[in-house]
Design a protein around this motif. Structure first.
Motif, short mmCIF file in Angstrom:
data_model
loop_
_atom_site.label_atom_id
_atom_site.label_comp_id
_atom_site.label_asym_id
_atom_site.label_seq_id
_atom_site.Cartn_x
_atom_site.Cartn_y
_atom_site.Cartn_z
N ASP A 141 0.79 -1.16 -0.08
CA ASP A 141 -0.22 0.07 0.02
C ASP A 141 0.85 1.10 -0.07
O ASP A 141 1.92 1.60 0.78
N ASP A 142 0.48 2.29 -0.76
CA ASP A 142 1.18 3.59 -0.93
C ASP A 142 0.50 4.74 -0.76
O ASP A 142 0.84 5.82 -1.20
N GLY A 143 -0.81 4.43 -0.28
CA GLY A 143 -1.89 5.47 -0.16
C GLY A 143 -2.23 5.70 1.43
O GLY A 143 -1.87 5.13 2.21
N GLY A 144 -2.73 6.92 1.52
CA GLY A 144 -3.23 7.25 2.91
C GLY A 144 -2.21 7.16 3.97
O GLY A 144 -1.13 7.75 3.52
N SER A 145 -2.42 6.99 5.26
CA SER A 145 -1.61 6.91 6.21
C SER A 145 -0.36 6.21 5.85
O SER A 145 0.86 6.54 6.32
N SER A 146 -0.44 5.01 5.45
CA SER A 146 0.70 3.95 5.08
C SER A 146 1.59 4.72 4.16
O SER A 146 2.90 4.89 4.19
N GLY A 147 0.94 5.50 3.22
CA GLY A 147 1.77 6.24 2.06
C GLY A 147 2.60 7.30 2.57
O GLY A 147 3.78 7.27 2.28
N VAL A 148 2.00 7.94 3.60
CA VAL A 148 2.74 8.93 4.08
C VAL A 148 3.83 8.35 5.02
O VAL A 148 4.95 9.16 4.91
N LEU A 149 3.59 7.60 5.84
CA LEU A 149 4.55 7.13 6.45
C LEU A 149 5.67 6.32 5.75
O LEU A 149 6.96 6.42 6.24
N ARG A 150 5.38 5.78 4.74
CA ARG A 150 6.32 5.24 3.87
C ARG A 150 7.38 6.20 3.14
O ARG A 150 8.56 5.92 2.67
N ALA A 151 6.65 7.38 2.65
CA ALA A 151 7.42 8.46 2.29
C ALA A 151 8.19 8.87 3.24
O ALA A 151 9.57 9.38 2.81
N MET A 166 9.69 7.29 5.91
CA MET A 166 10.47 6.22 5.99
C MET A 166 10.64 5.13 4.89
O MET A 166 9.73 4.05 5.09
N PRO A 167 11.30 5.28 4.04
CA PRO A 167 11.42 4.53 2.82
C PRO A 167 11.80 2.82 2.99
O PRO A 167 11.36 1.99 2.18
N ASP A 168 12.16 2.59 4.19
CA ASP A 168 12.60 1.27 4.43
C ASP A 168 11.32 0.51 5.27
O ASP A 168 11.54 -0.75 5.56
N LEU A 169 10.49 1.20 5.41
CA LEU A 169 9.07 0.74 6.22
C LEU A 169 8.11 -0.08 5.27
O LEU A 169 7.74 0.49 4.19
N PRO A 170 7.76 -1.10 5.64
CA PRO A 170 6.90 -1.95 4.61
C PRO A 170 5.39 -1.08 5.32
O PRO A 170 5.34 -0.71 6.21
N ALA A 171 4.28 -0.98 4.19
CA ALA A 171 3.08 -0.59 4.56
C ALA A 171 2.50 -1.18 5.73
O ALA A 171 2.33 -2.43 5.65
N PRO A 172 2.17 -0.26 6.81
CA PRO A 172 1.58 -0.96 7.96
C PRO A 172 0.02 -1.33 8.12
O PRO A 172 -0.50 -2.03 8.74
N GLY A 173 -0.73 -0.48 7.16
CA GLY A 173 -2.21 -0.44 7.13
C GLY A 173 -3.01 -1.36 7.10
O GLY A 173 -3.80 -1.86 7.92
N ASP A 174 -2.44 -2.35 6.20
CA ASP A 174 -3.20 -3.89 6.03
C ASP A 174 -2.98 -4.86 7.26
O ASP A 174 -3.85 -5.48 7.50
#
Length: 296
Positions: free
Chosen positions: A32-42, A44-52
């Motif tokens: 996931d690269d949208g919503g809250s997950s997308g903001v956090l990934r942007a 912290m690029p090494d972070l897997p998307a946490p939302g799902d």
């Protein structure tokens, strides 16, 4: 049993299977690269998307767990506007414990989860897609980049992960190969279900498992991602990506296929009323009964 996918669809499966399964593992897309997950990934690029992952932990949380409910608390204003508390907790624990997987396990313990949640990959991954069969076949680079872009595309033929061979924990393949039943879906076909299934460890384990592979069809096409798709179109897309299916569960309101859907009868279709009162989401009890009835 193992449930595979992402988003609200995988959460629905988990709420169903916890009613009849003894051992439960969720294998979750982290693209996931949208919503809250997308903001956090942007940030912290090494972070897997946490939302799902967060949604799955909530679905498996102990009944009545305050911690399970608070994972979904979403801030309404200020610098944290739009962020779910569970996402922030997973990020903080990842930094404190040294890995995202350890953070997921720790949150699972805190909410009294009745099963284990495994990110499909150990690191961040993105989605890429081709809009046409020709583009996918002639060696052209993918023309659509990112989970949100794929979700909003009117036509998708094939997807792939980026990087092309992301690593996974050994527990992912072990869980799938040791399962009595693997539930695939429901959920967004390309951006949740296939986003998890095309991960190499998952794609290689699915043909090897002796367990029954059950596809739970969506109650309706998701516009625009699968606009106009019948169930047969969804099954064809799974086959195109090398995802084997032994049986499909379909609500009576959903068309299975038509004359333009080759091989519509190749996979057994079990029709069961699995929709909730609104007709928009799967009812956990009905879905549990349907899944348990086909388990062999």
């Amino acid at each position: 049993m193992v449930a595979l996918g992402g988003g609200h669809g995988l959460s629905a499966s988990l709420r169903a299977v916890r009613r009849y399964a003894g051992t439960i593992t969720a294998v979750v897309s982290v693209a996931d690269d949208g919503g809250s997950s997308g903001v956090l990934r942007a940030a912290m690029p090494d972070l897997p998307a946490p939302g799902d992952v967060r949604k799955c932990l909530g679905a498996l949380a102990e009944e009545g767990s305050t911690y399970g409910r608070v994972l979904e608390h979403r801030f309404g204003d200020g610098d944290l506007e739009g962020h779910a508390l569970g996402n922030l907790l997973l990020v903080a624990l990842s930094q404190e414990l040294g890995s995202f997987a350890d953070a997921v396990d720790e949150v699972g313990r805190r909410v009294g989860a009745v099963g284990r949640v495994l990110p499909a990959t150990v690191g961040p991954v993105d989605l890429r897609a081709w809009a046409t069969e020709a583009g996918a076949a002639d060696g052209s680079p993918p023309s659509i980049a990112g989970q949100v872009a794929v979700q909003n595309a009117a036509s998708v033929f094939r997807i792939c992960p980026d990087p092309p061979a992301p690593g996974s924990a050994t527990a992912v393949a072990e869980a799938i190969e040791g399962a009595d039943q693997v539930v695939i879906g429901p959920g967004s076909l390309f951006t949740s279900v296939l986003a998890a299934a095309i991960v190499p460890a998952v794609g290689e384990a699915l043909p090897r498992t002796a367990g029954q592979r059950v596809y739970v069809a969506n109650l309706a096409p998701q516009v625009p991602e699968t606009a106009g798709f019948t169930v047969a179109d969804e099954l064809a897309a799974l086959a195109r990506h090398g995802v084997p299916v032994d049986v499909a569960i379909v609500d009576p309101t959903r068309p299975v296929g038509g004359p333009t859907d080759p091989g519509a009868g190749a996979i057994p279709i079990v029709t069961r009323p699995v929709a909730g009162p609104s007709g928009r989401v799967h009812d956990p009890e009905r879905l549990a009964a349907a899944l348990a009835s086909v388990l062999t």
